[in-house]
Design a protein around this motif. Sequence first.
Motif, PDB file in Angstrom:
ATOM      1  N   UNK A   1     -26.246 -16.826  -2.586  1.00  0.00           N
ATOM      2  CA  UNK A   1     -27.377 -16.034  -2.115  1.00  0.00           C
ATOM      3  C   UNK A   1     -27.491 -14.842  -3.032  1.00  0.00           C
ATOM      4  N   UNK A   2     -28.679 -14.418  -3.277  1.00  0.00           N
ATOM      5  CA  UNK A   2     -28.851 -13.175  -4.008  1.00  0.00           C
ATOM      6  C   UNK A   2     -28.827 -12.034  -3.005  1.00  0.00           C
ATOM      7  N   UNK A   3     -28.105 -10.978  -3.340  1.00  0.00           N
ATOM      8  CA  UNK A   3     -28.084  -9.791  -2.499  1.00  0.00           C
ATOM      9  C   UNK A   3     -29.204  -8.865  -2.924  1.00  0.00           C
ATOM     10  N   UNK A   4     -29.804  -8.217  -1.952  1.00  0.00           N
ATOM     11  CA  UNK A   4     -30.827  -7.232  -2.277  1.00  0.00           C
ATOM     12  C   UNK A   4     -30.315  -5.852  -1.890  1.00  0.00           C
ATOM     13  N   UNK A   5     -30.732  -4.856  -2.638  1.00  0.00           N
ATOM     14  CA  UNK A   5     -30.363  -3.476  -2.354  1.00  0.00           C
ATOM     15  C   UNK A   5     -31.479  -2.869  -1.518  1.00  0.00           C
ATOM     16  N   UNK A   6     -31.107  -2.310  -0.388  1.00  0.00           N
ATOM     17  CA  UNK A   6     -32.054  -1.684   0.527  1.00  0.00           C
ATOM     18  C   UNK A   6     -31.733  -0.199   0.598  1.00  0.00           C
TER      19      UNK A   6
ATOM     20  N   UNK B   1     -45.494  -0.909   7.457  1.00  0.00           N
ATOM     21  CA  UNK B   1     -45.476  -1.285   8.869  1.00  0.00           C
ATOM     22  C   UNK B   1     -44.448  -0.477   9.653  1.00  0.00           C
ATOM     23  N   UNK B   2     -44.903   0.182  10.700  1.00  0.00           N
ATOM     24  CA  UNK B   2     -44.026   0.889  11.617  1.00  0.00           C
ATOM     25  C   UNK B   2     -43.665  -0.074  12.737  1.00  0.00           C
ATOM     26  N   UNK B   3     -42.367  -0.265  12.989  1.00  0.00           N
ATOM     27  CA  UNK B   3     -41.948  -1.266  13.958  1.00  0.00           C
ATOM     28  C   UNK B   3     -40.681  -0.851  14.683  1.00  0.00           C
ATOM     29  N   UNK B   4     -40.484  -1.460  15.837  1.00  0.00           N
ATOM     30  CA  UNK B   4     -39.221  -1.386  16.573  1.00  0.00           C
ATOM     31  C   UNK B   4     -38.646  -2.794  16.732  1.00  0.00           C
ATOM     32  N   UNK B   5     -39.332  -3.772  16.167  1.00  0.00           N
ATOM     33  CA  UNK B   5     -38.920  -5.177  16.248  1.00  0.00           C
ATOM     34  C   UNK B   5     -37.786  -5.434  15.265  1.00  0.00           C
ATOM     35  N   UNK B   6     -36.576  -5.640  15.778  1.00  0.00           N
ATOM     36  CA  UNK B   6     -35.398  -5.806  14.932  1.00  0.00           C
ATOM     37  C   UNK B   6     -35.366  -7.136  14.185  1.00  0.00           C
ATOM     38  N   UNK B   7     -36.299  -8.039  14.474  1.00  0.00           N
ATOM     39  CA  UNK B   7     -36.368  -9.294  13.725  1.00  0.00           C
ATOM     40  C   UNK B   7     -37.222  -9.156  12.458  1.00  0.00           C
ATOM     41  N   UNK B   8     -37.757  -7.958  12.211  1.00  0.00           N
ATOM     42  CA  UNK B   8     -38.564  -7.702  11.019  1.00  0.00           C
ATOM     43  C   UNK B   8     -37.687  -7.769   9.771  1.00  0.00           C
ATOM     44  N   UNK B   9     -38.141  -8.498   8.771  1.00  0.00           N
ATOM     45  CA  UNK B   9     -37.422  -8.607   7.506  1.00  0.00           C
ATOM     46  C   UNK B   9     -37.517  -7.290   6.755  1.00  0.00           C
ATOM     47  N   UNK B  10     -36.369  -6.823   6.239  1.00  0.00           N
ATOM     48  CA  UNK B  10     -36.364  -5.561   5.506  1.00  0.00           C
ATOM     49  C   UNK B  10     -36.880  -5.763   4.093  1.00  0.00           C
ATOM     50  N   UNK B  11     -37.411  -4.692   3.537  1.00  0.00           N
ATOM     51  CA  UNK B  11     -37.829  -4.693   2.143  1.00  0.00           C
ATOM     52  C   UNK B  11     -36.826  -3.900   1.326  1.00  0.00           C
ATOM     53  N   UNK B  12     -37.295  -3.289   0.254  1.00  0.00           N
ATOM     54  CA  UNK B  12     -36.373  -2.529  -0.580  1.00  0.00           C
ATOM     55  C   UNK B  12     -36.164  -1.103  -0.081  1.00  0.00           C
ATOM     56  N   UNK B  13     -36.953  -0.683   0.932  1.00  0.00           N
ATOM     57  CA  UNK B  13     -36.748   0.623   1.540  1.00  0.00           C
ATOM     58  C   UNK B  13     -37.121   0.568   3.019  1.00  0.00           C
ATOM     59  N   UNK B  14     -36.293   1.217   3.830  1.00  0.00           N
ATOM     60  CA  UNK B  14     -36.537   1.324   5.268  1.00  0.00           C
ATOM     61  C   UNK B  14     -36.329   2.777   5.654  1.00  0.00           C
TER      62      UNK B  14
ATOM     63  N   UNK C   1     -25.355  12.279   8.371  1.00  0.00           N
ATOM     64  CA  UNK C   1     -24.813  13.227   7.417  1.00  0.00           C
ATOM     65  C   UNK C   1     -25.386  13.091   6.022  1.00  0.00           C
ATOM     66  N   UNK C   2     -26.476  12.323   5.892  1.00  0.00           N
ATOM     67  CA  UNK C   2     -27.108  12.169   4.575  1.00  0.00           C
ATOM     68  C   UNK C   2     -28.599  11.889   4.758  1.00  0.00           C
ATOM     69  N   UNK C   3     -29.357  12.130   3.693  1.00  0.00           N
ATOM     70  CA  UNK C   3     -30.802  11.899   3.731  1.00  0.00           C
ATOM     71  C   UNK C   3     -31.147  10.456   3.392  1.00  0.00           C
ATOM     72  N   UNK C   4     -30.323   9.829   2.553  1.00  0.00           N
ATOM     73  CA  UNK C   4     -30.570   8.426   2.199  1.00  0.00           C
ATOM     74  C   UNK C   4     -29.295   7.812   1.649  1.00  0.00           C
ATOM     75  N   UNK C   5     -29.260   6.498   1.669  1.00  0.00           N
ATOM     76  CA  UNK C   5     -28.147   5.735   1.116  1.00  0.00           C
ATOM     77  C   UNK C   5     -28.614   4.304   0.905  1.00  0.00           C
ATOM     78  N   UNK C   6     -27.819   3.519   0.201  1.00  0.00           N
ATOM     79  CA  UNK C   6     -28.200   2.137  -0.061  1.00  0.00           C
ATOM     80  C   UNK C   6     -27.198   1.172   0.560  1.00  0.00           C
TER      81      UNK C   6
END
Length: 95
Positions: free
Chosen positions: A12-17, A73-86, A30-35
């Motif tokens: 599988x290819x891993x994606x960085x989010x 897309x603003x969502x609370x649906x946890x089945x939503x596929x993530x992109x490169x940023x959330x 304790x942080x503003x962003x992370x991957x």
Amino acid sequence: MRWASSRLRKAWELSVVEVRYFAGAKDASGCASETFELPEGSDLTALRAAVLDRHGTALEDVLRVSAFLVGDALTRDLSTTVGDRVDVLPPFAGG
């Protein structure tokens, strides 16, 4: 790019989010962003598990009430596929 093994496919290819935290989520993490590296096609459930694995229960209550901005897309649906940023958006007063 890194690869992870899969029983169904050879790899599988891993994606960085990139996860950006706002308001109470920023305070709790304790942080503003992370991957995070997740298998391609992962959903918010998998991302949530990775965040909790890294931060323990500090973010659990915040994530339970947060909305997530995935692309446009603003969502609370946890089945939503993530992109490169959330973006993690807990409830906050104002504006």
